[in-house]
Scaffold this motif. Structure first.
Motif, PDB file in Angstrom:
ATOM      1  N   UNK A 145       0.992  -1.249  -0.064  1.00 44.40           N
ATOM      2  CA  UNK A 145      -0.085   0.068   0.156  1.00 44.40           C
ATOM      3  C   UNK A 145       0.833   1.257   0.012  1.00 44.40           C
ATOM      4  N   UNK A 146       0.393   2.226  -0.470  1.00 50.13           N
ATOM      5  CA  UNK A 146       0.867   3.532  -0.401  1.00 50.13           C
ATOM      6  C   UNK A 146       0.412   4.290   0.593  1.00 50.13           C
ATOM      7  N   UNK A 147       1.368   5.027   1.400  1.00 54.44           N
ATOM      8  CA  UNK A 147       0.645   5.689   2.479  1.00 54.44           C
ATOM      9  C   UNK A 147       0.768   7.235   2.465  1.00 54.44           C
ATOM     10  N   UNK A 148      -0.333   8.021   2.370  1.00 52.85           N
ATOM     11  CA  UNK A 148      -0.564   9.218   2.252  1.00 52.85           C
ATOM     12  C   UNK A 148      -0.742  10.033   3.664  1.00 52.85           C
ATOM     13  N   UNK A 149       0.292  10.481   4.204  1.00 50.93           N
ATOM     14  CA  UNK A 149      -0.109  11.384   5.595  1.00 50.93           C
ATOM     15  C   UNK A 149      -0.167  12.766   5.254  1.00 50.93           C
ATOM     16  N   UNK A 150      -1.610  13.198   5.746  1.00 52.44           N
ATOM     17  CA  UNK A 150      -2.267  14.513   5.295  1.00 52.44           C
ATOM     18  C   UNK A 150      -2.424  15.426   6.585  1.00 52.44           C
ATOM     19  N   UNK A 151      -1.744  16.590   6.729  1.00 56.32           N
ATOM     20  CA  UNK A 151      -1.987  17.262   7.881  1.00 56.32           C
ATOM     21  C   UNK A 151      -3.068  18.290   7.631  1.00 56.32           C
ATOM     22  N   UNK A 152      -3.878  18.639   8.747  1.00 53.44           N
ATOM     23  CA  UNK A 152      -5.038  19.652   8.570  1.00 53.44           C
ATOM     24  C   UNK A 152      -5.079  20.443   9.761  1.00 53.44           C
ATOM     25  N   UNK A 183       9.202   1.240   4.575  1.00 55.17           N
ATOM     26  CA  UNK A 183       9.817   1.952   3.198  1.00 55.17           C
ATOM     27  C   UNK A 183       9.369   3.251   3.145  1.00 55.17           C
ATOM     28  N   UNK A 184      10.361   4.062   2.821  1.00 53.39           N
ATOM     29  CA  UNK A 184      10.133   5.518   2.494  1.00 53.39           C
ATOM     30  C   UNK A 184       9.460   5.896   1.324  1.00 53.39           C
ATOM     31  N   UNK A 185       9.591   4.747   0.081  1.00 56.67           N
ATOM     32  CA  UNK A 185       9.113   4.845  -0.864  1.00 56.67           C
ATOM     33  C   UNK A 185       7.604   4.675  -0.880  1.00 56.67           C
ATOM     34  N   UNK A 186       6.974   4.112   0.316  1.00 53.68           N
ATOM     35  CA  UNK A 186       5.595   4.008   0.413  1.00 53.68           C
ATOM     36  C   UNK A 186       5.123   5.241   1.144  1.00 53.68           C
ATOM     37  N   UNK A 187       5.769   6.165   1.662  1.00 60.60           N
ATOM     38  CA  UNK A 187       5.407   7.284   2.223  1.00 60.60           C
ATOM     39  C   UNK A 187       5.174   8.626   1.588  1.00 60.60           C
ATOM     40  N   UNK A 188       3.940   9.281   1.549  1.00 60.02           N
ATOM     41  CA  UNK A 188       3.759  10.697   0.934  1.00 60.02           C
ATOM     42  C   UNK A 188       3.323  11.482   1.953  1.00 60.02           C
ATOM     43  N   UNK A 189       3.985  12.719   1.933  1.00 61.91           N
ATOM     44  CA  UNK A 189       3.185  13.714   3.146  1.00 61.91           C
ATOM     45  C   UNK A 189       2.799  14.908   2.499  1.00 61.91           C
TER      46      UNK A 189
END
Length: 222
Positions: A145-152, A183-189
Motif C-alpha cells: 500500500x501507498x501511505x499518504x499522511x495529510x495534515x489539517x 519503506x520511504x517509497x511508500x510514504x507521501x506527506x
C-alpha cells in the motif's frame, strides 16, 4: 499501465462510507463528517495522487512491490487484501480515539487533535506514539500500500501559517513512520491547511476535530 485503484468520487453521502467508533465499537457514519462530508480528505488525497506524473508513480510502485513480501502485485484480490488490513487496523486501534474509514478500496485513518498535536504545534504528543506504533505493526504486515499522511488545521491564524503547520504535522508523522522501519517509497506527506474541514470551525469542539492528521492507505496494484 495500471497503477493505483483509486475511485475519483468522494463519499459525500453519509451512507457511502462506514466508520468505526473507537469508543462504542459500533460501525456507523462518522460524526466528524458534518460540514465537509465523509471522505472529503480521501478525495483530496486521491486528486493529489492522480495529478502526479504517471511514470514516477509506476517506478515507485515497482520499487514498493520489489521490497514487499512476495514481491508481486495484489492482482484481483485487492478488495480482500484491503478488507483484511482494515479488520486488523480496527483491532489494533480499538479504544485509541482513531476512526477507521473505508472508501472503496482505500482506507482512511482519522486522528483528531486531542490525541495528535497540541494547538499550534507540530511535535507529536507523547501519548500518540503508541497509536502510531499500532499503525506501524499493520503497515509492515500489509506492505503493498501507498501511505499518504495529510495534515489539517482549524481556521485560526492566517492561511499561510495553517498551510505551513499542516505540512509540518504531516512530516512529523511521516518521519516517525520512516524511522519505525516503513519503506520511504511508500510514504507521501502533504498539508491541506484549513481547506478540508470536517466540523464547524465556530466551536472549540469543531476546531479540535479539524486539527487532525489523516493517514490514507491506497493499494498498489502494479
Amino acid at each position: 499501465m495500471k497503477h493505483f485503484t483509486l475511485p475519483l468520487i468522494a463519499c459525500l453521502a453519509l451512507s457511502a462510507c462506514s466508520t468505526f467508533d473507537p469508543y462504542t465499537g459500533e460501525e456507523k457514519a462518522t460524526n466528524t463528517a458534518k460540514g465537509a462530508g465523509i471522505g472529503a480528505g480521501v478525495a483530496a488525497v486521491v486528486a493529489y495522487i492522480a495529478n502526479k506524473d504517471e511514470d514516477d508513480i509506476g517506478k515507485r510502485n515497482r520499487r514498493i512491490l520489489q521490497a514487499a513480501t512476495g514481491g508481486a502485485a495484489i492482482g484481483g484480490g485487492i478488495g480482500y487484501y484491503m478488507d483484511t488490513q482494515e479488520a486488523e487496523l480496527r483491532k489494533q486501534l480499538r479504544g485509541s480515539g482513531v476512526s477507521v474509514e473505508r472508501d472503496g478500496d482505500n482506507i482512511n485513518l482519522i486522528m483528531p487533535g486531542n490525541i495528535t498535536f497540541s494547538s499550534s504545534k507540530a511535535n507529536i504528543e507523547q501519548n500518540f506514539y503508541s497509536v502510531l506504533d499500532s499503525v506501524v505493526l499493520v503497515l509492515k504486515e500489509f506492505d503493498k500500500t501507498l501511505i499518504v499522511v495529510a495534515g489539517h488545521t482549524d481556521s485560526s491564524g492566517s492561511d499561510a501559517l495553517n498551510q505551513r503547520l499542516s505540512v509540518q504535522r504531516a512530516q512529523s508523522v511521516s518521519g516517525y513512520l520512516g524511522a519505525a522501519g516503513i519503506l520511504n517509497d511508500r510514504i507521501e506527506s502533504i498539508g491541506f491547511g484549513e481547506t478540508q474541514p470536517v466540523a464547524n470551525n465556530s466551536t472549540e469542539a469543531g476546531k479540535e476535530l479539524n486539527r487532525r492528521v489523516e493517514i490514507t492507505l491506497l493499494p498498489v496494484t502494479q
